[in-house]
Design a protein around this motif. Structure first.
Motif, PDB file in Angstrom:
ATOM      1  N   ASP A  55       0.811  -1.210   0.000  1.00 16.60           N
ATOM      2  CA  ASP A  55       0.000   0.000   0.000  1.00 16.60           C
ATOM      3  C   ASP A  55       0.848   1.266   0.000  1.00 16.60           C
ATOM      4  OD1 ASP A  55      -2.241  -1.532   0.043  1.00 16.60           O
ATOM      5  OD2 ASP A  55      -2.647  -1.298   2.175  1.00 16.60           O
ATOM      6  N   HIS A  56       2.177   1.102  -0.095  1.00 20.63           N
ATOM      7  CA  HIS A  56       3.106   2.244  -0.057  1.00 20.63           C
ATOM      8  C   HIS A  56       2.929   3.042   1.225  1.00 20.63           C
ATOM      9  CE1 HIS A  56       5.022   2.416  -4.131  1.00 20.63           C
ATOM     10  NE2 HIS A  56       4.160   1.425  -4.266  1.00 20.63           N
ATOM     11  N   ARG A  57       2.749   2.307   2.318  1.00 23.33           N
ATOM     12  CA  ARG A  57       2.681   2.931   3.624  1.00 23.33           C
ATOM     13  C   ARG A  57       3.886   2.496   4.445  1.00 23.33           C
ATOM     14  NH1 ARG A  57      -0.963   0.893   6.521  1.00 23.33           N
ATOM     15  NH2 ARG A  57      -1.738  -0.762   5.160  1.00 23.33           N
ATOM     16  N   ALA A  58       4.015   3.075   5.632  1.00 21.29           N
ATOM     17  CA  ALA A  58       5.207   2.851   6.438  1.00 21.29           C
ATOM     18  C   ALA A  58       5.023   1.689   7.402  1.00 21.29           C
ATOM     19  CB  ALA A  58       5.522   4.117   7.239  1.00 21.29           C
ATOM     20  N   PRO A  59       5.840   0.659   7.297  1.00 20.37           N
ATOM     21  CA  PRO A  59       5.747  -0.439   8.266  1.00 20.37           C
ATOM     22  C   PRO A  59       6.301  -0.014   9.617  1.00 20.37           C
ATOM     23  CG  PRO A  59       7.607  -0.797   6.825  1.00 20.37           C
ATOM     24  CD  PRO A  59       6.903   0.426   6.298  1.00 20.37           C
ATOM     25  N   GLU A  60       5.836  -0.655  10.668  1.00 20.19           N
ATOM     26  CA  GLU A  60       6.359  -0.374  11.992  1.00 20.19           C
ATOM     27  C   GLU A  60       7.751  -0.967  12.117  1.00 20.19           C
ATOM     28  OE1 GLU A  60       2.422  -0.103  14.800  1.00 20.19           O
ATOM     29  OE2 GLU A  60       3.447  -2.018  14.597  1.00 20.19           O
ATOM     30  N   VAL A  61       8.645  -0.187  12.694  1.00 15.25           N
ATOM     31  CA  VAL A  61      10.049  -0.584  12.778  1.00 15.25           C
ATOM     32  C   VAL A  61      10.481  -0.644  14.235  1.00 15.25           C
ATOM     33  CG1 VAL A  61      12.406   0.064  12.174  1.00 15.25           C
ATOM     34  CG2 VAL A  61      10.567   0.447  10.546  1.00 15.25           C
ATOM     35  N   LEU A  62      11.141  -1.709  14.620  1.00  8.19           N
ATOM     36  CA  LEU A  62      11.722  -1.801  15.953  1.00  8.19           C
ATOM     37  C   LEU A  62      12.922  -0.867  16.013  1.00  8.19           C
ATOM     38  CD1 LEU A  62      11.777  -3.244  18.723  1.00  8.19           C
ATOM     39  CD2 LEU A  62      13.377  -4.875  17.710  1.00  8.19           C
ATOM     40  N   THR A  63      12.947   0.008  16.991  1.00  7.38           N
ATOM     41  CA  THR A  63      14.026   0.995  17.084  1.00  7.38           C
ATOM     42  C   THR A  63      15.049   0.600  18.134  1.00  7.38           C
ATOM     43  OG1 THR A  63      12.699   2.307  18.632  1.00  7.38           O
ATOM     44  CG2 THR A  63      12.567   2.889  16.300  1.00  7.38           C
ATOM     45  N   ASP A  64      16.221   1.218  18.019  1.00  7.92           N
ATOM     46  CA  ASP A  64      17.318   0.997  18.953  1.00  7.92           C
ATOM     47  C   ASP A  64      18.022   2.342  19.113  1.00  7.92           C
ATOM     48  OD1 ASP A  64      19.137  -0.172  20.628  1.00  7.92           O
ATOM     49  OD2 ASP A  64      19.786  -1.727  19.227  1.00  7.92           O
ATOM     50  N   THR A  65      19.081   2.403  19.875  1.00  8.73           N
ATOM     51  CA  THR A  65      19.854   3.632  20.016  1.00  8.73           C
ATOM     52  C   THR A  65      21.243   3.421  19.433  1.00  8.73           C
ATOM     53  OG1 THR A  65      20.505   2.963  22.253  1.00  8.73           O
ATOM     54  CG2 THR A  65      18.624   4.449  22.050  1.00  8.73           C
ATOM     55  N   ASP A  66      21.742   4.435  18.714  1.00 10.21           N
ATOM     56  CA  ASP A  66      23.076   4.325  18.130  1.00 10.21           C
ATOM     57  C   ASP A  66      24.127   4.820  19.113  1.00 10.21           C
ATOM     58  OD1 ASP A  66      22.902   7.063  18.138  1.00 10.21           O
ATOM     59  OD2 ASP A  66      22.896   7.296  15.950  1.00 10.21           O
ATOM     60  N   GLY A  67      25.348   4.933  18.650  1.00 11.63           N
ATOM     61  CA  GLY A  67      26.438   5.330  19.528  1.00 11.63           C
ATOM     62  C   GLY A  67      26.298   6.725  20.088  1.00 11.63           C
ATOM     63  N   ASP A  68      25.528   7.588  19.416  1.00 13.33           N
ATOM     64  CA  ASP A  68      25.314   8.957  19.888  1.00 13.33           C
ATOM     65  C   ASP A  68      24.060   9.092  20.731  1.00 13.33           C
ATOM     66  OD1 ASP A  68      27.570   9.829  18.499  1.00 13.33           O
ATOM     67  OD2 ASP A  68      26.438  10.109  16.648  1.00 13.33           O
ATOM     68  N   GLY A  69      23.416   7.962  21.005  1.00 18.30           N
ATOM     69  CA  GLY A  69      22.215   8.009  21.822  1.00 18.30           C
ATOM     70  C   GLY A  69      20.953   8.364  21.066  1.00 18.30           C
ATOM     71  N   ARG A  70      21.017   8.437  19.738  1.00 18.91           N
ATOM     72  CA  ARG A  70      19.831   8.755  18.936  1.00 18.91           C
ATOM     73  C   ARG A  70      18.985   7.516  18.726  1.00 18.91           C
ATOM     74  NH1 ARG A  70      21.691  10.648  13.417  1.00 18.91           N
ATOM     75  NH2 ARG A  70      23.005   8.801  13.730  1.00 18.91           N
ATOM     76  N   THR A  71      17.680   7.729  18.638  1.00 17.69           N
ATOM     77  CA  THR A  71      16.768   6.632  18.330  1.00 17.69           C
ATOM     78  C   THR A  71      16.757   6.407  16.822  1.00 17.69           C
ATOM     79  OG1 THR A  71      15.382   7.164  20.232  1.00 17.69           O
ATOM     80  CG2 THR A  71      14.395   5.811  18.502  1.00 17.69           C
TER      81      THR A  71
END
Length: 420
Positions: free
Chosen positions: A368-384
């Motif tokens: 449907d050209h929509r956004a799937p839900e993504v499991l997030t994490d934090t990188d080395g700079d603390g960003r999600t």
């Protein structure tokens, strides 16, 4: 008159005097063209507009080739290749861009517009007015799913989209290109957004009016802008914006609940391995290894990515016991459960397309050209960030895709999960 009232009148008068010179200057010099108007002006001389940020991907020579290709079709096709950023002149939305540009073109009775897809930065989106006569929406979408476009750059992808629009079989091409995704075909989207949508007003909005309402509107708008700006700044400090690759925020999950689930599943796998018959279970050793790895991950888990990793290892252990390897957990969010099918997906900034295992929900979302839900994490700079954006050297889950890219157990053995 009270002191507070006098102060309020003084403040309003100051804001009004500050605004009047600006209004007078604009009346004298004329408003500078808006972003939408600049694009529309450029499209009067060429059917292809390319923002300077895309100049390397689509250099002038390729722009001329695209323009010639469009002219040969004899169709009213226009191409606008510009990046999207939340808060820009189009509010980071390709629908808004399409409506604004169409509204400012001198001849807008018939138009096919091709732009980048604001939801999927590596994809294109097609719009058509007054009706979907050439099936432009499906034709442009199909281009990104073709195997031959797997490693194509932006210029080649756009050229292919133009060819498919000219062919006039967008629905058929889309169905063929997405047949391997499975599931029902989504309903066609609208031919184009309403021209009234957008961050910019239409040309007939009466921009030259400076009537009596200015006395009330200017102070109110100024105060509102100051308040809004302060709120936005506070919001940005609380939650940094995610990069464009984040198609959607992860589903809110109770970490304690997921941990309890992982503990129960690891325990169940251990009991199953102890009850298994060595003689009739060829995958018993692999199941034991997966059980041991899942236990270690669970003991050290300090967030949803690690807990999901324990679940992925449990799934691999179960498959080994049953001697019937199946699809791993969903690539985009392993908390969705086992994948239902595999599909090609190309991350932003990469030319290669990943063979990702996805659940049925995410497969329908992609179709449907929509956004799937993504499991997030934090990188080395603390960003999600999406978990798969964490460097593979720091995250076994990014390296393995929870089983889509390689076995979770193999990844665990070759590179232990990072210490957090």
């Amino acid at each position: 008159m009270s002191t507070d009232v006098k102060r309020l009148i003084t403040l309003l008068a100051t804001l009004l005097l500050a605004a009047l010179p600006t209004t007078a200057a604009r009346a004298a010099d004329g408003d500078a063209p808006s972003a939408g108007q600049r694009i529309a002006n450029a499209l009067r001389t060429s059917p292809v507009y390319v923002d300077e940020s895309y100049a390397d991907a689509v250099p002038p020579s390729r722009q001329r080739q695209l323009a010639d290709r469009i002219r040969r079709t004899g169709l009213p096709i226009k191409v606008v290749l510009t990046p999207f950023t939340k808060g820009d002149a189009f509010d980071g939305d390709s629908d808004v861009l399409a409506g604004i540009v169409r509204d400012r073109l001198p001849d807008r009775r018939e138009l096919v517009l091709i732009t980048p897809d604001s939801d999927f930065p590596d994809s294109l989106r097609g719009y058509e007015w007054p009706a979907d006569t050439h099936q432009a929406s499906r034709a442009v979408a199909a281009a990104g799913f073709l195997d031959e476009m797997r490693d194509a750059g932006l210029a080649d992808l756009t050229a292919k989209a133009v060819d498919l629009v000219a062919e006039g079989k967008g629905e058929q091409r889309y169905e063929e290109a997405t047949a391997d995704l499975g599931g029902p075909s989504p309903q066609p989207t609208k031919s184009g957004p309403g021209s009234e949508s957008g961050s910019e007003s239409g040309s007939g909005s009466g921009s030259g009016r400076t009537g009596w309402w200015l006395l009330l509107a200017v102070p109110a708008l100024a105060l509102t802008a100051l308040t809004t700006r302060a709120a936005l700044l506070r919001s940005r400090k609380r939650s940094p914006a995610l990069p464009q690759l984040v198609f959607a925020t992860a589903r809110a999950a109770d970490e304690a609940q997921v941990r309890r689930r992982a503990e129960a599943e690891v325990l169940a796998l251990g009991e199953a391995t102890r009850a298994a018959d060595v003689a009739t279970t060829p995958g018993l050793q692999q199941a034991l290894d997966a059980y041991a790895a899942a236990g270690r991950v669970l003991d050290r888990a300090r967030g949803l990515p690690d807990l999901a990793g324990a679940l992925a290892l449990v799934q691999e252990g179960r498959d080994a016991l049953a001697d019937s390897p199946g699809l791993p957990l969903c690539f985009f969010n392993p908390l969705h459960g086992r994948a239902a099918l595999r599909t090609g997906w190309r991350p932003l900034g990469r030319r290669d397309r990943l063979d990702a295992a996805v659940c049925q929900e995410c497969a329908h979302t992609l179709r449907d050209h929509r956004a799937p839900e993504v499991l997030t994490d934090t990188d080395g700079d603390g960003r999600t960030v999406p978990y798969f954006e964490v460097p593979a050297g720091r995250s076994v889950w990014s390296a393995t895709g929870y089983g889509s890219l390689m076995s979770p157990l193999e990844g665990f053995n070759s590179a232990r999960p990072r210490a957090r």
